[in-house]
Design a protein around this motif. Sequence first.
Motif, mmCIF file in Angstrom:
data_model
loop_
_atom_site.group_PDB
_atom_site.id
_atom_site.type_symbol
_atom_site.label_atom_id
_atom_site.label_comp_id
_atom_site.label_asym_id
_atom_site.label_seq_id
_atom_site.Cartn_x
_atom_site.Cartn_y
_atom_site.Cartn_z
ATOM 1 N N ARG A 23 -10.161 33.502 -40.890
ATOM 2 C CA ARG A 23 -9.186 32.444 -40.650
ATOM 3 C C ARG A 23 -8.985 32.261 -39.156
ATOM 4 O O ARG A 23 -9.109 33.213 -38.371
ATOM 5 C CB ARG A 23 -7.846 32.771 -41.326
ATOM 6 N N ALA A 24 -8.672 31.040 -38.761
ATOM 7 C CA ALA A 24 -8.413 30.758 -37.349
ATOM 8 C C ALA A 24 -7.331 29.698 -37.232
ATOM 9 O O ALA A 24 -7.224 28.798 -38.078
ATOM 10 C CB ALA A 24 -9.693 30.272 -36.652
ATOM 11 N N ALA A 25 -6.525 29.822 -36.199
ATOM 12 C CA ALA A 25 -5.436 28.870 -35.986
ATOM 13 C C ALA A 25 -5.032 28.880 -34.520
ATOM 14 O O ALA A 25 -5.278 29.859 -33.798
ATOM 15 C CB ALA A 25 -4.236 29.223 -36.867
ATOM 16 N N ALA A 26 -4.426 27.786 -34.070
ATOM 17 C CA ALA A 26 -3.915 27.707 -32.711
ATOM 18 C C ALA A 26 -2.542 28.352 -32.659
ATOM 19 O O ALA A 26 -1.761 28.253 -33.606
ATOM 20 C CB ALA A 26 -3.830 26.252 -32.258
ATOM 21 N N ARG A 27 -2.287 29.033 -31.558
ATOM 22 C CA ARG A 27 -0.980 29.623 -31.340
ATOM 23 C C ARG A 27 -0.602 29.365 -29.873
ATOM 24 O O ARG A 27 -1.014 30.079 -28.977
ATOM 25 C CB ARG A 27 -0.995 31.121 -31.633
ATOM 26 N N GLY A 28 0.144 28.287 -29.655
ATOM 27 C CA GLY A 28 0.434 27.881 -28.285
ATOM 28 C C GLY A 28 -0.837 27.445 -27.595
ATOM 29 O O GLY A 28 -1.599 26.617 -28.115
ATOM 30 N N ASP A 29 -1.098 28.000 -26.422
ATOM 31 C CA ASP A 29 -2.309 27.647 -25.684
ATOM 32 C C ASP A 29 -3.450 28.615 -25.975
ATOM 33 O O ASP A 29 -4.438 28.669 -25.250
ATOM 34 C CB ASP A 29 -2.023 27.619 -24.176
ATOM 35 N N ARG A 30 -3.346 29.358 -27.057
ATOM 36 C CA ARG A 30 -4.374 30.324 -27.412
ATOM 37 C C ARG A 30 -4.853 30.073 -28.839
ATOM 38 O O ARG A 30 -4.226 29.355 -29.615
ATOM 39 C CB ARG A 30 -3.855 31.763 -27.258
ATOM 40 N N VAL A 31 -5.987 30.693 -29.171
ATOM 41 C CA VAL A 31 -6.561 30.576 -30.517
ATOM 42 C C VAL A 31 -6.682 31.978 -31.110
ATOM 43 O O VAL A 31 -7.142 32.908 -30.447
ATOM 44 C CB VAL A 31 -7.951 29.903 -30.471
ATOM 45 N N VAL A 32 -6.245 32.099 -32.349
ATOM 46 C CA VAL A 32 -6.281 33.385 -33.042
ATOM 47 C C VAL A 32 -7.307 33.321 -34.170
ATOM 48 O O VAL A 32 -7.255 32.426 -35.020
ATOM 49 C CB VAL A 32 -4.901 33.763 -33.608
ATOM 50 N N ILE A 33 -8.241 34.261 -34.168
ATOM 51 C CA ILE A 33 -9.253 34.367 -35.228
ATOM 52 C C ILE A 33 -9.059 35.715 -35.908
ATOM 53 O O ILE A 33 -9.035 36.755 -35.239
ATOM 54 C CB ILE A 33 -10.686 34.270 -34.661
ATOM 55 N N ALA A 34 -8.922 35.700 -37.224
ATOM 56 C CA ALA A 34 -8.705 36.938 -37.968
ATOM 57 C C ALA A 34 -9.809 37.144 -38.996
ATOM 58 O O ALA A 34 -10.156 36.230 -39.746
ATOM 59 C CB ALA A 34 -7.345 36.917 -38.655
ATOM 60 N N VAL A 35 -10.380 38.351 -39.018
ATOM 61 C CA VAL A 35 -11.371 38.743 -40.022
ATOM 62 C C VAL A 35 -10.740 39.857 -40.852
ATOM 63 O O VAL A 35 -10.434 40.927 -40.338
ATOM 64 C CB VAL A 35 -12.680 39.238 -39.368
ATOM 65 N N ARG A 36 -10.547 39.583 -42.125
ATOM 66 C CA ARG A 36 -9.848 40.535 -43.006
ATOM 67 C C ARG A 36 -10.719 40.901 -44.198
ATOM 68 O O ARG A 36 -11.388 40.046 -44.778
ATOM 69 C CB ARG A 36 -8.533 39.921 -43.509
#
Length: 208
Positions: free
Chosen positions: A128-141
């Motif tokens: 999953r990936a999403a924007a968080r403010g001026d950053r991007v978060v990618i999570a592998v679970r």
Amino acid sequence: AHDIGNPLASLSSELELLEGETDVSAFKSSNVVLRTHVQRIGRTLREFVDFARRRGEDQSDVCVATAVADSLRLVMHDPRMRAVSLVSDVPSDLRSVKMVEDHLVMVLVNLLLNALDALAAGGTLEVRAAARGDRVVIAVRDTGHGMPPDVLEHALDPLFTTKGDRGGTGLGLAVSDGVVRAVGGELRIESALGIGTTVTITLPGGSS
């Protein structure tokens, strides 16, 4: 190597079975198997060539959706994927990240392969990936076996591995962590025995 090695082994086995065979119908049956594995090797090589043509060594605005898609495509033929339920939630219009595209794919492939190691008995793999403010978060679970606290504490240490004779070098996570930190990002691991592991990468957003 895995994607090419497996069909080559199957080709070799099939050819050994044909040694001394005189029944024409056996050759016709084997021809289907041989052709399938040759096509699989050809498809893998085309994917690697397509992947390599687009990459350079310069930082650029990298499309996260494309990088994730490339990473998944590179591991999709792994036999362990057959027992895994894949969930991918990466918006195509997600803002870019600023780094070398090849490096992001390398990090993601490493995380995906680690997740498959933990999912030997099957389970769910999520990206999953999403924007968080001026950053991007990618999570592998993954919903695999998880890590005990003492292993989790050293997971990012160079040369630390629990894979033993299965070929682990203990460098994958350490190198990935270094790549992410080099661009001003952060790599975090959360894990619990019997529940699974989540690796989260937070990266600076690009200009688009």
